[in-house]
Design a protein around this motif. Sequence first.
Motif, PDB file in Angstrom:
ATOM      1  N   UNK A 123       0.773  -1.234   0.000  1.00 30.77           N
ATOM      2  CA  UNK A 123       0.000   0.000   0.000  1.00 30.77           C
ATOM      3  C   UNK A 123       0.798   1.274   0.000  1.00 30.77           C
ATOM      4  N   UNK A 124       2.137   1.181  -0.093  1.00 24.03           N
ATOM      5  CA  UNK A 124       2.929   2.394  -0.057  1.00 24.03           C
ATOM      6  C   UNK A 124       2.677   3.253  -1.297  1.00 24.03           C
ATOM      7  N   UNK A 125       2.690   4.570  -1.120  1.00 26.45           N
ATOM      8  CA  UNK A 125       2.419   5.446  -2.264  1.00 26.45           C
ATOM      9  C   UNK A 125       3.615   5.605  -3.187  1.00 26.45           C
ATOM     10  N   UNK A 126       3.325   5.844  -4.438  1.00 21.31           N
ATOM     11  CA  UNK A 126       4.308   6.326  -5.393  1.00 21.31           C
ATOM     12  C   UNK A 126       4.218   7.841  -5.410  1.00 21.31           C
ATOM     13  N   UNK A 127       5.361   8.512  -5.544  1.00 17.59           N
ATOM     14  CA  UNK A 127       5.403   9.955  -5.329  1.00 17.59           C
ATOM     15  C   UNK A 127       5.751  10.771  -6.568  1.00 17.59           C
ATOM     16  N   UNK A 144      12.040   3.652  -0.708  1.00 20.66           N
ATOM     17  CA  UNK A 144      12.991   3.422  -1.787  1.00 20.66           C
ATOM     18  C   UNK A 144      12.440   2.680  -2.973  1.00 20.66           C
ATOM     19  N   UNK A 145      11.136   2.635  -3.096  1.00 21.14           N
ATOM     20  CA  UNK A 145      10.514   1.867  -4.177  1.00 21.14           C
ATOM     21  C   UNK A 145      10.749   2.542  -5.529  1.00 21.14           C
ATOM     22  N   UNK A 146      11.202   1.748  -6.502  1.00 23.00           N
ATOM     23  CA  UNK A 146      11.419   2.239  -7.865  1.00 23.00           C
ATOM     24  C   UNK A 146      10.781   1.259  -8.838  1.00 23.00           C
ATOM     25  N   UNK A 147       9.959   1.780  -9.747  1.00 24.45           N
ATOM     26  CA  UNK A 147       9.344   0.973 -10.800  1.00 24.45           C
ATOM     27  C   UNK A 147       9.767   1.519 -12.151  1.00 24.45           C
ATOM     28  N   UNK A 148       9.872   0.624 -13.124  1.00 22.35           N
ATOM     29  CA  UNK A 148      10.250   1.023 -14.480  1.00 22.35           C
ATOM     30  C   UNK A 148       9.231   0.482 -15.476  1.00 22.35           C
ATOM     31  N   UNK A 149       8.949   1.281 -16.499  1.00 21.74           N
ATOM     32  CA  UNK A 149       8.101   0.844 -17.608  1.00 21.74           C
ATOM     33  C   UNK A 149       8.882   0.994 -18.903  1.00 21.74           C
ATOM     34  N   UNK A 150       8.905  -0.067 -19.695  1.00 18.53           N
ATOM     35  CA  UNK A 150       9.602  -0.040 -20.985  1.00 18.53           C
ATOM     36  C   UNK A 150       8.634   0.027 -22.163  1.00 18.53           C
ATOM     37  N   UNK A 151       7.330   0.178 -21.862  1.00 21.94           N
ATOM     38  CA  UNK A 151       6.325   0.205 -22.934  1.00 21.94           C
ATOM     39  C   UNK A 151       5.416   1.429 -22.811  1.00 21.94           C
ATOM     40  N   UNK A 152       6.038   2.571 -22.522  1.00 19.65           N
ATOM     41  CA  UNK A 152       5.328   3.848 -22.437  1.00 19.65           C
ATOM     42  C   UNK A 152       4.276   3.864 -21.341  1.00 19.65           C
ATOM     43  N   UNK A 153       4.582   3.229 -20.210  1.00 21.37           N
ATOM     44  CA  UNK A 153       3.711   3.311 -19.050  1.00 21.37           C
ATOM     45  C   UNK A 153       2.592   2.306 -19.004  1.00 21.37           C
ATOM     46  N   UNK A 154       2.552   1.362 -19.927  1.00 21.88           N
ATOM     47  CA  UNK A 154       1.453   0.403 -19.959  1.00 21.88           C
ATOM     48  C   UNK A 154       1.622  -0.719 -18.935  1.00 21.88           C
ATOM     49  N   UNK A 155       2.862  -1.070 -18.611  1.00 20.12           N
ATOM     50  CA  UNK A 155       3.128  -2.078 -17.583  1.00 20.12           C
ATOM     51  C   UNK A 155       4.377  -1.657 -16.821  1.00 20.12           C
ATOM     52  N   UNK A 156       4.481  -2.144 -15.554  1.00 20.29           N
ATOM     53  CA  UNK A 156       5.542  -1.680 -14.660  1.00 20.29           C
ATOM     54  C   UNK A 156       6.150  -2.855 -13.904  1.00 20.29           C
ATOM     55  N   UNK A 157       7.486  -2.772 -13.694  1.00 21.35           N
ATOM     56  CA  UNK A 157       8.198  -3.794 -12.952  1.00 21.35           C
ATOM     57  C   UNK A 157       9.143  -3.115 -11.955  1.00 21.35           C
ATOM     58  N   UNK A 164      20.980   2.143  -3.093  1.00 19.05           N
ATOM     59  CA  UNK A 164      19.868   2.944  -2.589  1.00 19.05           C
ATOM     60  C   UNK A 164      19.315   2.320  -1.317  1.00 19.05           C
ATOM     61  N   UNK A 165      19.091   3.167  -0.296  1.00 18.04           N
ATOM     62  CA  UNK A 165      18.512   2.700   0.955  1.00 18.04           C
ATOM     63  C   UNK A 165      16.994   2.620   0.825  1.00 18.04           C
ATOM     64  N   UNK A 166      16.323   2.338   1.952  1.00 17.94           N
ATOM     65  CA  UNK A 166      14.868   2.248   1.905  1.00 17.94           C
ATOM     66  C   UNK A 166      14.194   3.537   2.363  1.00 17.94           C
ATOM     67  N   UNK A 167      14.909   4.670   2.296  1.00 13.64           N
ATOM     68  CA  UNK A 167      14.269   5.957   2.596  1.00 13.64           C
ATOM     69  C   UNK A 167      13.267   6.308   1.498  1.00 13.64           C
TER      70      UNK A 167
END
Length: 329
Positions: A123-127, A144-157, A164-167
């Motif tokens: 449930x943590x927010x993306x900022x 410290x959550x990081x997501x990447x999309x390689x298809x113009x934002x249609x899917x995320x991993x 990187x720490x967990x701040x």
Amino acid sequence: MLAPVGMAMALIVTAASIYSFSPRHVPPLQETRIPVDRMQLTTIERSKAGIVVAGELASILVSSDEGQTWKKATLSQDRQALITRIVFADPQRGIALGHEGWILRTEDGGLSWQEAHFDQANGEPLMSARQLPSGDWLAVGAFGRVLRSTDDGKSWQADPLPDLSDWHLNDIASSADGQQWLIVGEAGTALRSADGGQTWQVIEPFYDGSLYGAVHLGGARWVSYGMRGNVFTSADGGVTWTASSVPAPISLYGHALLPDGELLLVGQGGIVLSSRNDGRTLTIARREGRASLTDIVVSGDGRWLLSTDSGLQLRSPTAAHPNKNDGAA
């Protein structure tokens, strides 16, 4: 005497009955007004569709007349989650971020949105999010959550950055040419990239509190800002930082960079700060009310549209600058 009175009353009742069943014009119902001036709003941006604001309970609103009237955007899925940030890669394509890892995308300037990601178990927010020169999107958030999309934002991993720490990560920002990048967050966390986001380096800590945002001013000049009126400037692409002179110890949440180079920072206590010397010194441009100002855009006629924790504000800057030279170098 009673007969005439009784007859008169009968006539009145009969007339009233006829009137009550007779066809007549019914005035149209007043259009339901969206209480944009009383909503918790966290973000405001400009797109091809107009001004787009968002915040509480998955509310995304669009105005095509510079904030005078508003209509609700269409969402493919309404999670009732708080929207934390809206970012546009161009006038039509954009991303909305929220709690529970919620990500929506738009291709029409924010009029309609399609769900691209939702993680109810986390449930943590993306900022914040931005599109890199490679075309990939990068989204950052809590712990410290990081997501990447390689298809113009249609899917995320998940795509954690090295070292990187967990701040919490609060903002990702870039230069206009997309080569310089900064990520800023909690406990003075800051990372920089000088190659379009391909590689990242952790910046030597220059502050031990939370940084909420960053803005590129051109060349190698940057400004970062955060808790308790802490503002910092860098003239070497984010390698080293110097504290600025700030007149109010308020947390700062958003900014606008005007065409003439003036930098506006907004934050607690209805305060707007202004700098005309690349953020080295700031003055109070406006202090009004008690709302926390979360973001700002400037309308076509120069007025400020401010998203706040208690609604949208539309303010004229004319009376807000008693001395245009205050804080100038």
